[in-house]
Design an enzyme around this catalytic site. Structure first.
Site, PDB file in Angstrom:
ATOM      1  N   ILE A   1     120.373  -1.738  48.537  1.00 53.82           N
ATOM      2  CA  ILE A   1     119.007  -1.541  48.041  1.00 53.82           C
ATOM      3  C   ILE A   1     118.076  -1.704  49.241  1.00 53.82           C
ATOM      4  O   ILE A   1     117.784  -2.817  49.656  1.00 53.82           O
ATOM      5  CB  ILE A   1     118.655  -2.559  46.932  1.00 53.82           C
ATOM      6  N   PRO A   2     117.630  -0.590  49.840  1.00 54.85           N
ATOM      7  CA  PRO A   2     116.887  -0.653  51.103  1.00 54.85           C
ATOM      8  C   PRO A   2     115.429  -1.099  50.931  1.00 54.85           C
ATOM      9  O   PRO A   2     114.483  -0.333  51.118  1.00 54.85           O
ATOM     10  CB  PRO A   2     116.982   0.781  51.624  1.00 54.85           C
ATOM     11  N   CYS A   3     115.256  -2.375  50.593  1.00 53.37           N
ATOM     12  CA  CYS A   3     113.916  -2.888  50.320  1.00 53.37           C
ATOM     13  C   CYS A   3     113.001  -2.815  51.543  1.00 53.37           C
ATOM     14  O   CYS A   3     111.785  -2.783  51.403  1.00 53.37           O
ATOM     15  CB  CYS A   3     113.979  -4.308  49.777  1.00 53.37           C
ATOM     16  N   TYR A   4     113.577  -2.718  52.730  1.00 52.11           N
ATOM     17  CA  TYR A   4     112.763  -2.613  53.943  1.00 52.11           C
ATOM     18  C   TYR A   4     111.970  -1.305  53.983  1.00 52.11           C
ATOM     19  O   TYR A   4     111.014  -1.178  54.745  1.00 52.11           O
ATOM     20  CB  TYR A   4     113.626  -2.755  55.202  1.00 52.11           C
TER      21      TYR A   4
END
Length: 103
Positions: free
Chosen positions: A51-54
């Site tokens: 989950i690429p929250c960045y």
């Protein structure tokens, strides 16, 4: 599916080289008033690899000072690794160039 799961489902779809805003994610899960909840969900991200929250920034294109997975410098590093330019002061992404436009 609970709200956090809906948020994670949307964030997984942000392609490499693009960013989304907290408000944009909130709208995509069905309630544009949930921007803060998006922040809480991303801070509690159970799968930072998947989950690429960045790739989520604020409405001004600023990175998070409280990025939960290594601080703002790590978020900047991850964005740059995706090919996203961050200003020299290391805090702002050009939303006109990098915003994710869903189809």
């Amino acid at each position: 599916m609970n709200t956090f799961e809906k948020i994670y489902e949307v964030v997984r779809k942000i392609p490499k080289g693009k960013v989304a805003t907290y408000g944009q994610i909130a709208a995509l899960v069905g309630n544009s008033r949930l921007s803060r909840v998006v922040g809480y969900a991303l801070h509690a991200n159970p799968d930072p690899e998947g989950i690429p929250c960045y790739r989520v920034v604020n409405r001004f294109g600023e990175v998070s000072k409280a990025f939960a997975f290594g601080g703002e410098n790590m978020q900047i590093e991850l964005l740059r690794a995706d090919g996203i330019e961050v200003t020299d002061d290391g805090k702002i992404v050009n939303l006109n160039k990098y915003i994710w436009k869903q189809k």
